[in-house]
Enzyme design. Structure first.
Site, PDB file in Angstrom:
ATOM      1  N   MET A  99       0.842  -1.198   0.000  1.00 38.40           N
ATOM      2  CA  MET A  99       0.000   0.000   0.000  1.00 38.40           C
ATOM      3  C   MET A  99       0.883   1.256   0.000  1.00 38.40           C
ATOM      4  O   MET A  99       0.434   2.341   0.376  1.00 38.40           O
ATOM      5  CB  MET A  99      -0.943   0.002   1.210  1.00 38.40           C
ATOM      6  CG  MET A  99      -1.928  -1.169   1.157  1.00 38.40           C
ATOM      7  SD  MET A  99      -3.474  -0.898   2.051  1.00 38.40           S
ATOM      8  CE  MET A  99      -2.890  -0.599   3.684  1.00 38.40           C
ATOM      9  N   GLY A 100       2.146   1.101  -0.399  1.00 39.00           N
ATOM     10  CA  GLY A 100       3.039   2.253  -0.476  1.00 39.00           C
ATOM     11  C   GLY A 100       3.590   2.643   0.881  1.00 39.00           C
ATOM     12  O   GLY A 100       3.578   1.856   1.821  1.00 39.00           O
TER      13      GLY A 100
ATOM     14  N   HIS B  36       9.621  -3.463   3.242  1.00 41.47           N
ATOM     15  CA  HIS B  36       9.125  -3.677   1.869  1.00 41.47           C
ATOM     16  C   HIS B  36      10.297  -3.977   0.919  1.00 41.47           C
ATOM     17  O   HIS B  36      10.180  -4.804   0.013  1.00 41.47           O
ATOM     18  CB  HIS B  36       8.394  -2.429   1.353  1.00 41.47           C
ATOM     19  CG  HIS B  36       7.139  -2.095   2.101  1.00 41.47           C
ATOM     20  ND1 HIS B  36       7.042  -1.017   2.964  1.00 41.47           N
ATOM     21  CD2 HIS B  36       5.924  -2.680   2.108  1.00 41.47           C
ATOM     22  CE1 HIS B  36       5.825  -0.959   3.452  1.00 41.47           C
ATOM     23  NE2 HIS B  36       5.122  -1.948   2.969  1.00 41.47           N
TER      24      HIS B  36
ATOM     25  N   LYS C  71       5.888 -11.494   7.002  1.00 41.17           N
ATOM     26  CA  LYS C  71       5.284 -12.219   8.127  1.00 41.17           C
ATOM     27  C   LYS C  71       4.793 -11.264   9.209  1.00 41.17           C
ATOM     28  O   LYS C  71       4.168 -11.678  10.169  1.00 41.17           O
ATOM     29  CB  LYS C  71       6.300 -13.194   8.723  1.00 41.17           C
ATOM     30  CG  LYS C  71       6.560 -14.397   7.871  1.00 41.17           C
ATOM     31  CD  LYS C  71       7.373 -15.426   8.660  1.00 41.17           C
ATOM     32  CE  LYS C  71       7.764 -16.571   7.776  1.00 41.17           C
ATOM     33  NZ  LYS C  71       8.668 -17.506   8.492  1.00 41.17           N
ATOM     34  N   LYS C  72       5.112  -9.981   9.086  1.00 41.54           N
ATOM     35  CA  LYS C  72       4.585  -8.989  10.047  1.00 41.54           C
ATOM     36  C   LYS C  72       3.065  -9.089  10.110  1.00 41.54           C
ATOM     37  O   LYS C  72       2.474  -9.027  11.175  1.00 41.54           O
ATOM     38  CB  LYS C  72       5.046  -7.599   9.597  1.00 41.54           C
ATOM     39  CG  LYS C  72       4.244  -6.448  10.137  1.00 41.54           C
ATOM     40  CD  LYS C  72       4.811  -5.958  11.424  1.00 41.54           C
ATOM     41  CE  LYS C  72       4.095  -4.783  12.045  1.00 41.54           C
ATOM     42  NZ  LYS C  72       2.950  -4.249  11.396  1.00 41.54           N
TER      43      LYS C  72
ATOM     44  N   HIS D 171       9.118   1.093   3.440  1.00 40.62           N
ATOM     45  CA  HIS D 171      10.243   1.137   4.375  1.00 40.62           C
ATOM     46  C   HIS D 171      11.155  -0.065   4.093  1.00 40.62           C
ATOM     47  O   HIS D 171      10.897  -0.836   3.146  1.00 40.62           O
ATOM     48  CB  HIS D 171       9.746   1.161   5.825  1.00 40.62           C
ATOM     49  CG  HIS D 171       8.736   0.099   6.152  1.00 40.62           C
ATOM     50  ND1 HIS D 171       9.017  -1.247   6.112  1.00 40.62           N
ATOM     51  CD2 HIS D 171       7.420   0.182   6.489  1.00 40.62           C
ATOM     52  CE1 HIS D 171       7.955  -1.941   6.440  1.00 40.62           C
ATOM     53  NE2 HIS D 171       6.950  -1.106   6.663  1.00 40.62           N
TER      54      HIS D 171
ATOM     55  N   SER E  18       6.725  -0.628  10.392  1.00 44.73           N
ATOM     56  CA  SER E  18       5.340  -0.520   9.918  1.00 44.73           C
ATOM     57  C   SER E  18       5.109   0.907   9.455  1.00 44.73           C
ATOM     58  O   SER E  18       5.643   1.853  10.050  1.00 44.73           O
ATOM     59  CB  SER E  18       4.383  -0.833  11.075  1.00 44.73           C
ATOM     60  OG  SER E  18       3.090  -0.321  10.805  1.00 44.73           O
ATOM     61  N   SER E  19       4.296   1.041   8.405  1.00 44.40           N
ATOM     62  CA  SER E  19       3.975   2.391   7.947  1.00 44.40           C
ATOM     63  C   SER E  19       3.295   3.184   9.059  1.00 44.40           C
ATOM     64  O   SER E  19       3.421   4.408   9.139  1.00 44.40           O
ATOM     65  CB  SER E  19       3.042   2.321   6.739  1.00 44.40           C
ATOM     66  OG  SER E  19       3.700   1.635   5.702  1.00 44.40           O
TER      67      SER E  19
HETATM   68  O1  PAF Z   1      -0.154  -5.795   3.514  1.00 38.10           O
HETATM   69  C1  PAF Z   1      -0.559  -4.863   2.804  1.00 38.10           C
HETATM   70  O2  PAF Z   1       0.127  -3.868   2.583  1.00 38.10           O
HETATM   71  C2  PAF Z   1      -1.970  -4.976   2.223  1.00 38.10           C
HETATM   72  O3  PAF Z   1      -2.838  -5.613   3.092  1.00 38.10           O
HETATM   73  C3  PAF Z   1      -1.991  -5.612   0.831  1.00 38.10           C
HETATM   74  C4  PAF Z   1      -1.540  -7.072   0.889  1.00 38.10           C
HETATM   75  C5  PAF Z   1      -1.102  -4.843  -0.121  1.00 38.10           C
HETATM   76  C6  PAF Z   1      -3.422  -5.606   0.274  1.00 38.10           C
HETATM   77  O4  PAF Z   1      -3.913  -4.307   0.157  1.00 38.10           O
END
Ligand code: PAF
Length: 282
Positions: free
Chosen positions: A26-27, A33, A149-150, A30, A186-187
């Site tokens: 979802m952008g 990702h 896995k978070k 960090h 986490s965002s």
């Molecule tokens: O984990 C996320 O960022 C979201 O739940 C995902 C898997 C991209 C679905 O919107």
């Protein structure tokens, strides 16, 4: 790095690929990702990441509108990590009509823990992931999808969906990336004040302590678990947290464990207005 704004554009970019490796996000990216991208890259012949803040998985009182959107910085990070294609659909492209056909997780997995405290969350997640999978993988013989896995329960829900729909996708789970002091990245950590950021670590410390207590009970786990969980919840509450759950489950289906099961300890709690989740496989 190519950018696709629509499903049609994405499919054009992916046409040469036999086996895409996909990281949905979802952008507000960090280091966690980026670790997913790095894990994905050697798995496929082309690496694709999506950036889409999915309205379907937010409850009305949650932070959909204020969820951090950091497009330029995200693209720079993805490019530096070697991502080939970014799929960033407009909402009207992914959901041209109201999405009335949805994927519902099995209630025994989707309605517990996160699903109990965020009703409908896993329907929103499963529905968008199914749509992202069909955008990325349709016409491909094989694909790979990488999740952190978070969001442990999310990973289980997606694995179950892929198995039950016989999707030709290998799902890979990657260990949680942590800050130096151990806080899971986490965002939503960006919402924490300085004081809250220092306190935030207590959730993972509480989970580790619960995990140790659970292992120490050996064969009598089922008998002692309710009291151990209640103690862990109470300790956090006394520090000013509002815990939703701190619990020990068996890993593969997140049900109450029996002696000999592989275990995971999971928790979710609010600190001020920020809800944090974390887990450890023990
Ligand atoms: O984990 C996320 O960022 C979201 O739940 C995902 C898997 C991209 C679905 O919107």
């Amino acid at each position: 790095m190519l950018i696709a704004r629509s499903i049609a554009e994405l499919r054009q970019h992916l046409a040469p690929s036999q086996r895409p490796a996909f990281v949905p996000t979802m952008g507000n990216l960090h280091a966690g990702h980026i670790k997913l991208i790095e894990r994905a890259r050697p798995q496929g012949d082309l690496t694709v990441a999506s950036i889409f803040v999915n309205r379907l998985q937010f409850l009305p009182h949650e932070d959909f509108d204020s969820y951090p959107r950091t497009w330029e910085a995200d693209c720079a990070k993805l490019e530096a990590a070697g991502c080939d294609v970014v799929f960033a659909p407009r909402e009207t492209d992914l959901y041209p009509q109201p999405q009335t056909v949805k994927v519902q997780a099995d209630p025994s997995l989707g309605d517990i823990l996160e699903g109990e405290f965020r009703p409908g969350f896993f329907t929103g997640v499963s529905t968008v992931v199914m749509k992202l999978f069909s955008s990325v993988f349709s016409g491909k013989a094989h694909g790979v999808a990488v999740f952190g896995k978070k969001d442990y329960q999310q990973l289980m829900v997606i694995r179950q969906m892929v198995a039950q729909f016989a999707l030709p996708i290998e799902v890979i789970g990657v260990d949680t990336c942590r800050a130096e002091d151990g806080l899971a990245l986490s965002s939503r950590n960006g919402y924490l004040s300085e004081r809250e950021r220092a306190e935030a670590l207590q959730l993972s410390l509480a989970l580790r302590a619960l995990g140790r207590d659970a292992l120490a009970t050996a064969d009598a786990l089922a008998k002692h678990l309710p009291a151990l969980e209640a103690k862990a919840i109470d300790n956090l509450r006394q520090r000013g947290w509002q815990p939703d759950y701190l619990t020990v489950r068996r890993r593969h289906d997140l049900q109450t464990p029996q002696a000999g099961d592989a275990l995971v300890v999971l928790g979710a709690a609010k600190l001020g207005t920020t809800r944090l989740i974390d887990n450890f496989e023990i």
